[in-house]
Structure formats: structure tokens, C-alpha cells
Design a protein around this motif. Structure first.
Motif, short mmCIF file in Angstrom:
data_model
loop_
_atom_site.label_atom_id
_atom_site.label_comp_id
_atom_site.label_asym_id
_atom_site.label_seq_id
_atom_site.Cartn_x
_atom_site.Cartn_y
_atom_site.Cartn_z
N CYS A 1 36.12 36.99 33.33
CA CYS A 1 34.97 37.74 33.86
C CYS A 1 33.90 36.80 34.40
CB CYS A 1 34.39 38.66 32.79
SG CYS A 1 35.51 40.02 32.37
N LEU B 1 32.13 39.14 36.86
CA LEU B 1 32.18 40.42 36.16
C LEU B 1 31.37 40.38 34.87
CD1 LEU B 1 36.02 41.03 36.58
CD2 LEU B 1 34.17 42.13 37.86
N GLY C 1 39.24 43.83 35.85
CA GLY C 1 38.21 44.15 36.84
C GLY C 1 37.84 45.62 36.84
N ASN D 1 34.88 35.37 37.76
CA ASN D 1 35.02 36.33 38.85
C ASN D 1 33.80 37.25 39.00
OD1 ASN D 1 37.86 35.84 39.82
ND2 ASN D 1 38.18 36.04 37.61
N ASN E 1 34.18 47.23 35.52
CA ASN E 1 33.37 48.04 36.43
C ASN E 1 33.10 49.44 35.88
OD1 ASN E 1 32.95 46.06 38.37
ND2 ASN E 1 34.92 46.47 39.34
#
Length: 135
Positions: free
Chosen positions: A37, A42, A10, A40, A14
């Protein structure tokens, strides 16, 4: 995959790190990282080389809105697409040319998109089908 790896994925996503780089750092499969990813939220183009760029219509220059997960648009409408391709026939990649022999006159001819064609012209078809000589 453990909780620590999930947190690291995560944080790295980011920061803009790509799937492959994350997988190599954590010793995981690229597909494992991608799946995590996706599940979630991402996903998206995060890395610098994959940055989302603003695109404009090739014909009229209008700003295009891209749909995530779909093929990238090049034109804002069907009218722009059709007119641009009509103006740029040299850019069309035509790969379906077939060199064939006419069943009636035995001359070589090219057919685009149909490798099962038998005659080079309508006249040869009529002459072979209904009899008669070449004019």
C-alpha cells in the motif's frame, strides 16, 4: 504476492478495508499488505474506525491542518500550547519524582527530574561544602 492479490488489495483499500482485514482475507502478512500500500499510494486512514476527523485547537478553537505521517496536532501555535498547559497544570503527567536523602541534614526530600541530587536546599549545600552549622 501475485497480480491478483495486488488488484484485490487495491480494491479493498479503496472500499475502506484496513490492512489487518485484507491480510487475513488474502492469507498474507499485515506488513506485506502495508508495504504494498505504501509503495502504491494506498496509505491513509481508510477504515471506518480510523477515519480522519477534523480537529480544532484546544485553546482557541481554530481548525487544525494535520500533516500526513506526523504526530497529530492539538494546538495551532506555541502560544496556544503554552497558555493551555499553564491553565491546566493538573493534566501534566509528571513521572520523574525521586525521593532522596539530603547528604547534609539527612532529611528526606523529593526531586523532580534529577535522581542524582545530593542536597535538599542551597543552604545545606553551602553548609556542607564550606563548613558551618545549620541556622
Amino acid at each position: 504476492m501475485n497480480d491478483l492479490q495486488r488488484k484485490v488489495i487495491g480494491k479493498l483499500r479503496n472500499k475502506g478495508v484496513g490492512y489487518k482485514a485484507i491480510a487475513q482475507k488474502l492469507g498474507l502478512s499485515v506488513n506485506t499488505v502495508k508495504s504494498h500500500c505504501r509503495r502504491n499510494g494506498l496509505t491513509g486512514n481508510r477504515s471506518g474506525t480510523d477515519a480522519i476527523e477534523v480537529l480544532f485547537c484546544k485553546k482557541c478553537g481554530k481548525k487544525l491542518t494535520q500533516t500526513e505521517g506526523a504526530k497529530q496536532k492539538s494546538f495551532c501555535s506555541d502560544e496556544c500550547r503554552l497558555s493551555w498547559w499553564k491553565e491546566h497544570p493538573d493534566k501534566v503527567k509528571r513521572k520523574a519524582y525521586y525521593e532522596l536523602i539530603c547528604a547534609y541534614c539527612h532529611k528526606a526530600f523529593y526531586s523532580y527530574g534529577n535522581k542524582n541530587r545530593k542536597y535538599c536546599s542551597h543552604e545545606c549545600y553551602i553548609a556542607d561544602r564550606f563548613g558551618g552549622g545549620l541556622s
